[in-house]
Every structure is written in structure tokens, then in C-alpha cells.
Design an enzyme around this catalytic site. Sequence first.
Site, PDB file in Angstrom:
ATOM      1  CE  LYS A 218      -3.001   3.149   0.297  1.00  0.00           C
ATOM      2  NZ  LYS A 218      -4.180   2.986  -0.363  1.00  0.00           N
ATOM      3  CB  CYS A 272      -4.028   8.779  -0.579  1.00  0.00           C
ATOM      4  SG  CYS A 272      -5.462   8.330   0.968  1.00  0.00           S
TER       5      CYS A 272
HETATM    6  N1  SAJ Z   1      -1.373  14.629  -9.204  1.00  0.00           N
HETATM    7  C1  SAJ Z   1      -0.459  15.361  -9.891  1.00  0.00           C
HETATM    8  N2  SAJ Z   1      -0.292  15.104 -11.039  1.00  0.00           N
HETATM    9  C2  SAJ Z   1       0.185  13.669 -11.065  1.00  0.00           C
HETATM   10  C3  SAJ Z   1      -1.715  12.812 -11.082  1.00  0.00           C
HETATM   11  C4  SAJ Z   1      -1.778  13.735  -9.897  1.00  0.00           C
HETATM   12  O1  SAJ Z   1       0.190  16.581  -9.819  1.00  0.00           O
HETATM   13  O2  SAJ Z   1      -0.312  13.209 -12.523  1.00  0.00           O
HETATM   14  C5  SAJ Z   1      -1.778  15.098  -7.770  1.00  0.00           C
HETATM   15  C6  SAJ Z   1      -3.150  15.725  -7.800  1.00  0.00           C
HETATM   16  O3  SAJ Z   1      -3.477  17.123  -8.447  1.00  0.00           O
HETATM   17  C7  SAJ Z   1      -3.388  15.091  -5.802  1.00  0.00           C
HETATM   18  C8  SAJ Z   1      -2.513  14.399  -5.893  1.00  0.00           C
HETATM   19  O4  SAJ Z   1      -1.536  14.186  -6.783  1.00  0.00           O
HETATM   20  O5  SAJ Z   1      -2.598  16.881  -5.498  1.00  0.00           O
HETATM   21  C9  SAJ Z   1      -2.994  12.831  -6.004  1.00  0.00           C
HETATM   22  O6  SAJ Z   1      -4.164  12.563  -6.753  1.00  0.00           O
HETATM   23  P1  SAJ Z   1      -3.959  10.859  -7.321  1.00  0.00           P
HETATM   24  O7  SAJ Z   1      -5.313  11.317  -7.961  1.00  0.00           O
HETATM   25  O8  SAJ Z   1      -2.936  10.588  -8.180  1.00  0.00           O
HETATM   26  O9  SAJ Z   1      -4.704  10.892  -6.191  1.00  0.00           O
HETATM   27  P2  SAJ Z   1      -5.469  10.065  -4.612  1.00  0.00           P
HETATM   28  O10 SAJ Z   1      -5.177  10.787  -3.180  1.00  0.00           O
HETATM   29  O11 SAJ Z   1      -6.742  10.614  -4.806  1.00  0.00           O
HETATM   30  O12 SAJ Z   1      -6.103   8.634  -4.590  1.00  0.00           O
HETATM   31  C10 SAJ Z   1      -4.570   7.371  -4.284  1.00  0.00           C
HETATM   32  C11 SAJ Z   1      -4.486   6.614  -5.249  1.00  0.00           C
HETATM   33  N3  SAJ Z   1      -3.096   5.415  -5.129  1.00  0.00           N
HETATM   34  C12 SAJ Z   1      -2.335   6.090  -6.759  1.00  0.00           C
HETATM   35  O13 SAJ Z   1      -3.187   6.283  -7.529  1.00  0.00           O
HETATM   36  C13 SAJ Z   1      -1.637   5.180  -6.607  1.00  0.00           C
HETATM   37  C14 SAJ Z   1      -6.006   5.850  -4.698  1.00  0.00           C
HETATM   38  O14 SAJ Z   1      -6.100   4.797  -5.483  1.00  0.00           O
HETATM   39  C15 SAJ Z   1      -5.624   4.793  -3.042  1.00  0.00           C
HETATM   40  O15 SAJ Z   1      -6.952   4.632  -2.699  1.00  0.00           O
HETATM   41  C16 SAJ Z   1      -6.038   6.524  -2.626  1.00  0.00           C
HETATM   42  O16 SAJ Z   1      -4.320   7.322  -3.243  1.00  0.00           O
HETATM   43  C17 SAJ Z   1      -5.257   5.762  -1.042  1.00  0.00           C
HETATM   44  O17 SAJ Z   1      -6.521   6.407  -0.279  1.00  0.00           O
HETATM   45  O18 SAJ Z   1      -4.819   5.514  -0.350  1.00  0.00           O
END
Ligand code: SAJ
Length: 424
Positions: A218, A272
Site C-alpha cells: 500500500k 494519501c
Molecule cells: N497529481 C499530480 N499529477 C498527477 C497525478 C496526481 O499533481 O499526474 C496530484 C493530484 O492533483 C493530487 C495528488 O496528486 O493533488 C493525489 O491525487 P491522485 O489522483 O494521484 O491520488 P488520490 O490521493 O486521490 O488517491 C491515491 C490513489 N493511489 C494511487 O493512484 C497509487 C488511490 O488509488 C489510493 O487508494 C488513495 O491514494 C489512497 O487512499 O491511498
Amino acid sequence: MSYDCISIIGLGYIGLPTAAVFASREKKVIGVDVNQNTVDIINAGKVHIVEPGLEVMVEEGVRNGFFRAVTSPETADAFLIAVPTPFLKNISEDSVPKPDISYIESTSRAVAKVLKKGDVVILESTSPVGTTEKMAVWLAQERHDLTFPQTHGSTSDIRIAYCPERVLPGNVINELIQNDRVIGGMTESCSEAAIEVYSSFVEGNCVTTNTRTAEMAKLTENASRDVGIAFANELSVICDDLDIDVWELIRLANRHPRVDILQPGPGVGGHCIAVDPWFIVDRSPNLAKLITEARNVNDRKPLWVIDKVKLAIADILLKDPSKSSCDISIACYGLAFKPNIDDLRESPAVLIAKKIIAMHSGTVLLVEPNITSLPESLKNRQLSALDESIVGADIHLLLVDHSEFYNRRPSSGIIVDTRGIWSA
Ligand code: SAJ
């Protein structure tokens, strides 16, 4: 063994949807949350969090008598623990944030009181490596009349496993059902018990391993994404210095069959990705160098964005010396931590907006189409309309790529676009 009565402890962003999905499969579900208000809302068939499809499912579960919420654990066959594991804020500026697993301990001790032979306890909360083993000890300390896997292996009265949630906010219900699950049982029979529990709704594969590997899996998933985003954020800073459009650059580089660069932004938010890597660093501070630096790169990005705004202000003042800073209006577009959601938790956009309000003597307009009122940390401010801000502001700071902002590139003023949707 059939697990007909499932208790979910912690009715937040993960626990509540999980409880609702079990109820939709006609399992008897007892949701437990220490917050009486949360319990009351759920028992009225309503929800306290925004997630597509959730309210309908909760309402149905409650109405059909499959789902009810209470404030302390009751007898059940399976217990899923989904309580928060926050990190303790820095004691000193340069110390690594420490994970706080005290909610898991208090929950384990409370659950132990209602355990009976044959029950399974599954930890879902994101946790530092070794937490499930600690949970097993806390359970055993409370119940000398029952046997546990750490002392009785596969013959134990109680089965214990770790099974992390991996769902994406905004698509939780679908991902709960479709995603593969990593299941780390303390013994093989513990893993089998956990598979039995999830088989009532999980359509993905349930892949088994030990508890430590499942815990680390995780953390690794989210740390991997954090490192990937840090690479993109670092590129954006380098490209700005070299006068290269980073968005075009990434599009081009991603045409390589083995390159898949993520997107830069104003920083990393949510509860997360910006948190979980610290759980690895806390355990292995001298080894987790890249993971630490990625966190730091992402945490520095909001400050870089603020510097860009300061430069834009200086630019305006230089071009028109009759103006002073208080004549300049700045519009911030988006406050959520990512596009098309209303979740402001750990949002870099909120952090940036707050710092701009604190430093700037002129008007600061806050545009966030997904909320109707501002959070406590931005009290004394009001939400501004998109149309007026686009026409009226001198500096346009795009912080979140909400769908409402596409095709709305302002035709006047200075644009600071952290998401690349208003690039020329
Ligand atoms: N972000 C960027 N650039 C990107 C992708 C995301 O700047 O290319 C930023 C987003 O804007 C945001 C942050 O990262 O601020 C996180 O967003 P996210 O969509 O990557 O992830 P979360 O926090 O919504 O959900 C993540 C997911 N983990 C992964 O994709 C590995 C989800 O599957 C998990 O279940 C969740 O964390 C969790 O609960 O841990």
C-alpha cells in the site's frame, strides 16, 4: 465459515462506502464510528461525505434493514478496521512526520471485547509496516480466553489479516468492486478467511501475501505515484527556467513506448499520496532517500508557485509605476486537491490561496465551483464567480484543472497556469 454479520469500524471515506457495498450484497452490516453526529446522519439514510453513488446505497441499506450505525463495537463475525492513521505534525521543522496509529490501538482494544471464536479481524487503514502484528498483540492482551495467530498459527480462534484499500476518491464504489485486493494474512487460514469476507462483493482478484508485504504494498503504490509526480514537478521548474513548455515536452516524451511521465501541478494534496511516503521514511530514514526527496520536491512546489505570483505582481508594477500592489487583483481558480471533486483536504491550492491572501494587500478572488462555502481556514472570505474573475482579475492563477475551467482562458491579465490547461 460464512461471515454474515460484518462490522466496519471508522465510517469515513473508505469505511462508509465499504459498509454500503456489503449492505448492498445483503450482508448484515454494523458500522461503528465514535462520532455520534456521523452515526445519526447514516441512520437517517444520509451521508456526511460526497462520493458518487454513495448516498443512494447508504439510504437503501438503511431502509432495507441491512445497515445500521452505532458508536461502539457489537458482536459480529468479521471486523474491518478503517480508522484514520494521520501523522503527527513536525515537532521541529526538519524532523520526519511520524505516523500516529493510536486510533488503531484504541479500536483494536474495543473490538477485542466483543470477539468470539471464529471471528476475523481485518485492518484496512494505511499503516506503517508491522502494525498488523501490533494489532494482534493488542487484541490478545484484551482476551486471554481466545487464541491468536501469533501464538497458535493456523489453529487460532481469531483470524487476522491486513488488506489495504486502494480506491480512488470520486470512483470509490466502482473501484471497491472492480480492483484487485492484496490480502496479507498472519497465516494462510487468515488469508482464506479474509478472501471469504471480500468475496461477497469484490470482482477483482484477491492476491495473498504476508502482513508486512501487504502493508508495504500500500505504501509503495502511493510512494511510487509521489515520486512520479515529483519528477514531473521538477521538470516543470527546470522547463520554466529554460523557457520550454513542460506540457508539450511531456506529451512528446510520452510518445516513447516505455516513457509515461505524470503531470506537474501546484503540489501534491489529499490524505494519501502526500502522507503515506512518510510512513516508509519514518521506518527507514537512512535508506529512503529518493522517497524523502520526492516528498520535499512536491512540498516545495506551492512555494515556487507563490514566487511566480510575486513575479507577476512585480511585472505589473514595473510596467505601470502609478499602480500600487493594492490595485492588483489576483484570482485563484480551484481549491480542491484535484480536479472535479469537492475535497479540500491537504490541498496545495488552499495553502497557496492562504499564503497569497496573507501576503497581498489587493483583492484575492477565490473560485471553486465544487463547493458552496469556504472552509474554516479561509473564513472571512467569499467564493467568487468564475465569469467575473476571468473578466476582472489582473493575475489569473490556475490551481486545479476542473472541467469548468477548460476553454475559459482569460483574454487579459497575466496567467500563472500550474496545470497546463491555459497554456498558449
Ligand atoms: N497529481 C499530480 N499529477 C498527477 C497525478 C496526481 O499533481 O499526474 C496530484 C493530484 O492533483 C493530487 C495528488 O496528486 O493533488 C493525489 O491525487 P491522485 O489522483 O494521484 O491520488 P488520490 O490521493 O486521490 O488517491 C491515491 C490513489 N493511489 C494511487 O493512484 C497509487 C488511490 O488509488 C489510493 O487508494 C488513495 O491514494 C489512497 O487512499 O491511498
